[in-house]
Design an enzyme around this catalytic site. Structure first.
Site, PDB file in Angstrom:
ATOM      1  N   LYS A 193       0.454  13.227   6.175  1.00 11.24           N
ATOM      2  CA  LYS A 193       0.351  12.622   4.843  1.00 11.24           C
ATOM      3  C   LYS A 193       1.360  13.283   3.919  1.00 11.24           C
ATOM      4  CE  LYS A 193      -1.889  10.262   1.567  1.00 11.24           C
ATOM      5  NZ  LYS A 193      -1.796   8.798   1.477  1.00 11.24           N
TER       6      LYS A 193
ATOM      7  N   GLY B 245       0.811  -1.207   0.000  1.00 18.64           N
ATOM      8  CA  GLY B 245       0.000   0.000   0.000  1.00 18.64           C
ATOM      9  C   GLY B 245       0.844   1.256   0.000  1.00 18.64           C
TER      10      GLY B 245
ATOM     11  N   ALA C 183      -2.512  -1.712  -3.950  1.00 19.22           N
ATOM     12  CA  ALA C 183      -3.706  -0.859  -3.926  1.00 19.22           C
ATOM     13  C   ALA C 183      -3.340   0.482  -3.320  1.00 19.22           C
ATOM     14  CB  ALA C 183      -4.834  -1.513  -3.117  1.00 19.22           C
TER      15      ALA C 183
ATOM     16  N   ASN D 298      -5.442   2.084  -1.772  1.00 18.48           N
ATOM     17  CA  ASN D 298      -6.223   2.078  -0.533  1.00 18.48           C
ATOM     18  C   ASN D 298      -6.836   0.695  -0.366  1.00 18.48           C
ATOM     19  OD1 ASN D 298      -8.308   2.500   1.470  1.00 18.48           O
ATOM     20  ND2 ASN D 298      -8.135   4.693   1.062  1.00 18.48           N
ATOM     21  N   PHE D 299      -6.588   0.058   0.767  1.00 20.10           N
ATOM     22  CA  PHE D 299      -7.077  -1.301   1.000  1.00 20.10           C
ATOM     23  C   PHE D 299      -8.411  -1.345   1.736  1.00 20.10           C
ATOM     24  CE2 PHE D 299      -2.752  -2.396  -0.075  1.00 20.10           C
ATOM     25  CZ  PHE D 299      -2.915  -3.591  -0.759  1.00 20.10           C
TER      26      PHE D 299
ATOM     27  N   THR E  10      -5.339   7.448  -3.290  1.00 18.69           N
ATOM     28  CA  THR E  10      -6.763   7.159  -3.443  1.00 18.69           C
ATOM     29  C   THR E  10      -7.428   8.159  -4.373  1.00 18.69           C
ATOM     30  OG1 THR E  10      -6.834   6.211  -1.224  1.00 18.69           O
ATOM     31  CG2 THR E  10      -8.936   6.883  -2.189  1.00 18.69           C
TER      32      THR E  10
ATOM     33  N   HIS F 218      -6.700  14.841   4.295  1.00 21.10           N
ATOM     34  CA  HIS F 218      -5.949  13.876   5.095  1.00 21.10           C
ATOM     35  C   HIS F 218      -5.246  14.587   6.254  1.00 21.10           C
ATOM     36  CE1 HIS F 218      -6.434  11.099   1.666  1.00 21.10           C
ATOM     37  NE2 HIS F 218      -6.218  10.154   2.559  1.00 21.10           N
TER      38      HIS F 218
END
Length: 234
Positions: free
Chosen positions: A135, A71, A96, A98-99, A142, A131
């Site tokens: 971040k 991720g 991904a 975002n999981f 995403t 966020h």
């Protein structure tokens, strides 16, 4: 299941808690100070490290036939190399942005709405993501995935950060506010009405749970997969 954690920041620690709650074993924790380690102790690796070491971590796993769930964002200039190595070594890989299970359903909803709106030129499309202040990347991975889903089905050919003067670009407004795990909003606005869809994360647990579920699913499989495969959305 024996798990190696590649990266031990806030996400790594949350993944550890979720994995232990689900009865798995953390056999290895690799952070920026870990020099030598045996990745073959694990059945699967979960990578939430940093962009500068992600590809090295992932390559080491593939070279030792350890499947990887990743991720980490900000390293995707080497993504195709990672896929080639995974296939060459007959390993397993899920990446991904975002999981979160909810976010992956939101990805599908986003594309479905974009298809419905594709011929309605009176609507102006925009996106906002919020966020926490730690971040590092902007916009979020995403948000980029959501933007790509919109671009695929509309006349937009690119996205831009915070401002745009090009009607063929999708503007993404990125905000950093303390204590916000992640909020993504998409707006279709015309002179007569507005359509909004939004996903709001309340904490990190959803991201961590999705990563662990993906790791459980990946063990024993060969190839490159996505969360669509994990959730049966294909």
């Amino acid at each position: 299941m024996k798990i190696a954690l590649l990266g031990y920041g806030k996400m790594g620690k949350t993944i550890e808690q979720i994995a232990l709650q689900k009865g798995h074993e953390i056999v290895l924790i690799v952070d920026e100070n870990t020099k030598n380690y045996d990745i073959t102790l694990a059945d699967v690796a979960i990578d939430f490290s940093i962009p500068t070491v992600a590809f090295t971590n992932i390559s080491n796993c593939f070279n030792n036939n350890i499947p990887v769930v990743s991720g980490t964002t900000g390293w995707l200039d080497k993504f195709n190399e990672a896929i080639e190595l995974c296939n060459k070594k007959k390993s397993g890989f899920i990446y991904a942005s975002n999981f979160s299970l909810g976010v992956n359903i939101f990805f599908e909803l986003n594309e479905y709405l974009a298809k419905m709106m594709s011929n309605l030129s009176q609507y102006q499309i925009s996106m906002e993501e919020i966020h926490h202040t730690q971040k590092l990347d902007e916009p979020s991975g995403t948000a980029i995935t959501l933007a790509e889903g919109i671009i695929k089905h509309t006349n937009k050919n690119n996205w831009s950060l915070n401002v745009t003067n090009n009607e063929n670009e999708l503007p993404i407004v990125a905000k950093r506010i303390a204590g916000v795990p992640g909020t993504h909003s998409i707006e279709y606005k015309s002179n007569v009405d507005t359509i909004d869809i939004k996903h709001t994360a309340h904490n990190r647990d959803g991201f961590a749970l999705g990563a662990v579920i993906a790791a459980e699913w990946l063990v024993g499989k060969t190839g490159v997969f996505t969360m669509k495969d994990v959730l049966g959305l294909k």
